[in-house]
Design an enzyme around this catalytic site. Structure first.
Site: not given
Ligand code: ACM
Ligand code: ZN
Length: 737
Positions: A256, A183, A319
């Site tokens: 990420h 991440d 995302e």
């Protein structure tokens, strides 16, 4: 695997599902359990035929039973006390039968999974190391995917800590561990071809302190990080495998990606060097969609596939802001070459390319539900987190789905509204809500077969230690295990009673931290002539509350002329077990229990106790955690306090909140007026709000006090939430002599 249940039903089940009024001692509750009057006496020693149990499984079971004070021994021949009977005709299934009679224990099983499940059940059935009551169990899971996810990027946990966590998963018959390995805040898996991923990407030079939305921002400047060598990861794969748990590794892309880009900036659109992220959230710097970056990711996945035998590889997909892609010549080039009309289609192109590679190695990809945007890759499974809609849409396209909607599955949410709860990301997911989760809800029958199961997600921005992970996980994971195993669960109060009596003591013995906030009373307020009374509403019938060793059903707070705080330690007990002590502080004052008429009511999300909300004796604490305070989303707030009789007082105090990260801004001005009859109001004070408190010290005699509080109409440019109406939060109108 979808068809496994059909093959099982005729062969294993002797009656249809029982009505589960009571929850027994086994978690998750077996689908079918009948008690008999038999008793098997074994005096702490159980034996199995060594030919029938794989050696590694046997060692694990020996240790598991050993912790329950049972010696499990492998013997030769047929006179073992646990008689194992393979049913070769069954196709793959995790189901089993387990019978305890006067002469011993009989287990019918079809493979290692089913055998292991039978032993997990047996271990929990044994409540007494000498003897066992007769029982006939026929059991099988409702779902083939029973998962737990753990984010090891935001915070890092050692292999030893993960093993302990996996032990607990195994007891609840979870069978998938989704290992979130990469991440923005840290790359955690050794990749031999790209050593900088862990030399650089596994370390951040600072970590945010407190909540993400808190202003001003504070930092812990200690270098933080860690990673798993491939050898360690393989060791964990083996360890989990023996316990029936497959590890699904996650390599996040295209978003990420900050930790990877810190190591290899040339993989981003801008190629700008950036540090590993030390704060939380979503970042614009993502993997560029260029061929070079996709090749890099394929190399990474090749090594990952070699470490993890799982046929499913998680590729993230959530995302991913497209702002850099929109501006990037390399990304724009790929779009025009491949006739892609927007960046959603570019993301889909990216994921399809990665899927093709993983498929060519015999693997399947799974991704967060954003991979639906721009078109799903042909063979991808979908993990539905932004609600269940993505999962339903994928099922309708005949793709396999794992349900993890935030509202039921995000175990980083608060599990209680009590202010003593450790800091969490936000949200509210109490035990009962997890227990009520139905992964098939909203699906038409023909699509239910695509739902493999569900998963609890433990994101760790606010879970810095394994103890904090455990606290968030337990007992909510027990509820999730029930949801995934049994389609006709016991009633919630029976579950809670059994959980408290049988499961929590085991967690305590294993040194696992857990929350008992599910036993908190709900406080229901009533105004009385002398102040306020709080009824303590039980979450389940079996719980009792006590204060100073006396059973209580309500708490009365008297009104006082001077401000006075009283602290109550409310103990929640089940039987003679004391499971929770909760600290409540009430502030008495002259307006306690007097009603307020709101001209501008609080927003429904931040409105407690109606017209007693500002006089309930509950003074909101800082930092704000989404509870206690009354919140208004208007630029003007006006309310009138009715003291019922003419009252003399010398001080008024109202506390306000300033938490710009949450769009909560301290109000600008206030005005206080008072009246004896409620018609004619006289000015008492007006002015600027300069600190946390609106305070007025002045001898007055009145029945009514009217307060107006003014905030800015909109949040100014340059501040968080610019252009929107600021929130105003206040906690109590405190009057004293
Ligand atoms: C997620 O919570 N971003 C999958
Ligand atoms: Zn690019």
């Amino acid at each position: 695997m979808i068809f496994m249940k059909i093959a099982l039903i005729g062969l294993l089940f002797f009656v249809t599902t029982q009505l589960s009024a009571q929850h027994g001692v086994v978690f998750p509750q077996p689908v079918n359990l009948e008690e008999t009057s038999d008793k098997f006496v074994f005096n702490g020693l159980l034996t199995v035929d060594r030919q029938q149990v794989p050696a590694e499984l046997f060692s694990y079971l020996q240790e598991l039973f050993g912790r329950n004070f049972i010696h499990l021994e492998a013997v030769s021949g047929k006179d073992a006390s646990i008689r194992l009977q393979p049913i070769q005709t069954l196709v793959y299934t995790e189901g089993y039968q387990l019978n305890v009679t006067g002469s011993g224990i009989e287990i019918l099983y079809s493979n290692t999974e089913s055998l292991r499940n039978a032993f997990q059940t047996l271990n929990q059935l044994i409540q007494n190391p000498k003897e066992l009551s007769g029982v006939r169990i026929a059991d099988q899971p409702a779902f083939s995917y029973r998962g737990v996810h753990l984010d090891c990027s935001r915070h890092f946990f050692t292999i030893a800590e993960l093993k302990k966590f996996i032990d607990q998963m195994a007891k609840l018959k979870f069978n998938r561990f989704h290992w979130h390995l990469t991440d923005d805040q840290g790359w955690r898996i050794e990749i031999k071809k790209y050593p900088k991923l862990t030399e650089v990407g596994a370390w951040r030079d600072s970590t945010l302190i407190g909540h993400f939305s808190k202003q001003p921002v504070e930092w812990d400047r200690t270098r933080y990080g860690g990673f798993y060598t491939q050898q360690q990861a393989k060791e964990l794969v083996t360890y989990a495998g023996i316990r029936g748990i497959e590890i699904i590794p996650e390599i996040e892309m295209p978003g990420h990606a900050r930790a990877a880009l810190a190591a290899y900036p040339e993989l981003s659109c801008t190629e700008k060097p950036l540090p590993v992220a030390g704060t939380w959230g979503v970042f614009d710097d993502v993997f560029c969609s260029q061929e070079k970056t996709r090749s890099f990711l394929k190399d990474v996945l090749d090594e990952v596939i070699d470490i993890f035998p799982s046929s499913v590889i998680h590729i993230g997909g959530d995302e991913c802001p497209k702002v850099n892609w929109e501006k990037c010549p390399k990304c724009k080039g790929i779009m025009s070459e491949n006739h892609l009309s927007n960046t959603h289609e570019l993301q889909s192109f990216f994921i399809r390319d990665i899927e093709k590679h993983v498929n060519s190695k015999g693997g399947t990809i799974i991704g967060w539900d954003e991979i639906l945007e721009g078109g799903l890759a042909p063979n991808a499974q979908v993990m539905s987190w932004q609600g269940v809609e993505g999962g339903i849409a994928a099922a309708k396209q005949h793709h396999e789905v794992v349900m993890t909607p935030t509202s039921y599955c995000y175990f980083d949410y608060y599990q209680s509204g009590h202010p003593s709860e450790p800091l969490a990301i936000g949200g509210y997911l109490p035990l009962e809500k997890v227990y009520q989760f139905d992964p098939l809800k909203g699906l038409e029958d023909e699509y239910k077969r695509y739902i493999l199961g569900a998963q609890a997600n433990l994101w760790t921005e606010y879970l810095p230690t394994i103890q904090s992970v455990e606290y968030s996980a337990f007992p909510r994971l027990v509820a999730m295990a029930e949801v995934l195993w049994n389609r006709s669960q016991a009633a919630y109060p029976d579950f809670v009673e059994a959980l408290s009596n049988y499961y929590l003591p085991g967690l305590r013995n294993d040194g696992v931290r857990f929350s008992t906030s599910f036993l908190d009373p709900k406080l229901e307020i009533q105004a009385s002539t002398s102040g306020v009374g709080y009824q303590l509403i039980k979450p389940v019938n079996e719980v009792t509350f006590s204060v100073n060793n006396e059973i209580v059903t309500e708490i009365n707070i008297p009104r006082t002329e001077q401000v006075q705080e009283t602290r109550y330690l409310i103990h929640s007990n089940i039987g003679d077990q004391e499971l929770r002590i909760c600290d409540y502080t009430f502030t008495s004052h002259l307006a306690l229990g007097k009603k307020v008429q709101f001209d501008t009511p609080p927003h429904e999300k931040y409105n407690h106790n109606g017209n007693l909300g500002l006089t309930d004796g509950v003074v909101g604490k800082k930092p704000w955690k989404g509870n206690e305070w009354l919140g208004f989303n208007n630029d003007t707030i006006r309310f009138t306090l009715d003291l019922e009789t003419l009252t003399t007082f010398g001080s008024i105090r109202i506390e306000t909140l300033n938490d710009p990260g949450s769009w909560i801004y301290r109000p600008e001005r206030y005005e206080i007026t008072y009246s004896t009859n409620g018609k004619k109001f006289k000015k008492a004070a007006k002015g600027k709000v300069s600190g946390d408190f609106i305070t007025l010290r002045k001898k007055m005699k009145a029945r009514y006090i009217r307060v107006s509080i003014y905030n800015k109409e909109v949040i100014p440019a340059g501040q968080t939430g610019a252009g929107f109406t600021p929130w105003t939060f206040i906690n109590e109108i405190i009057l004293s002599k």
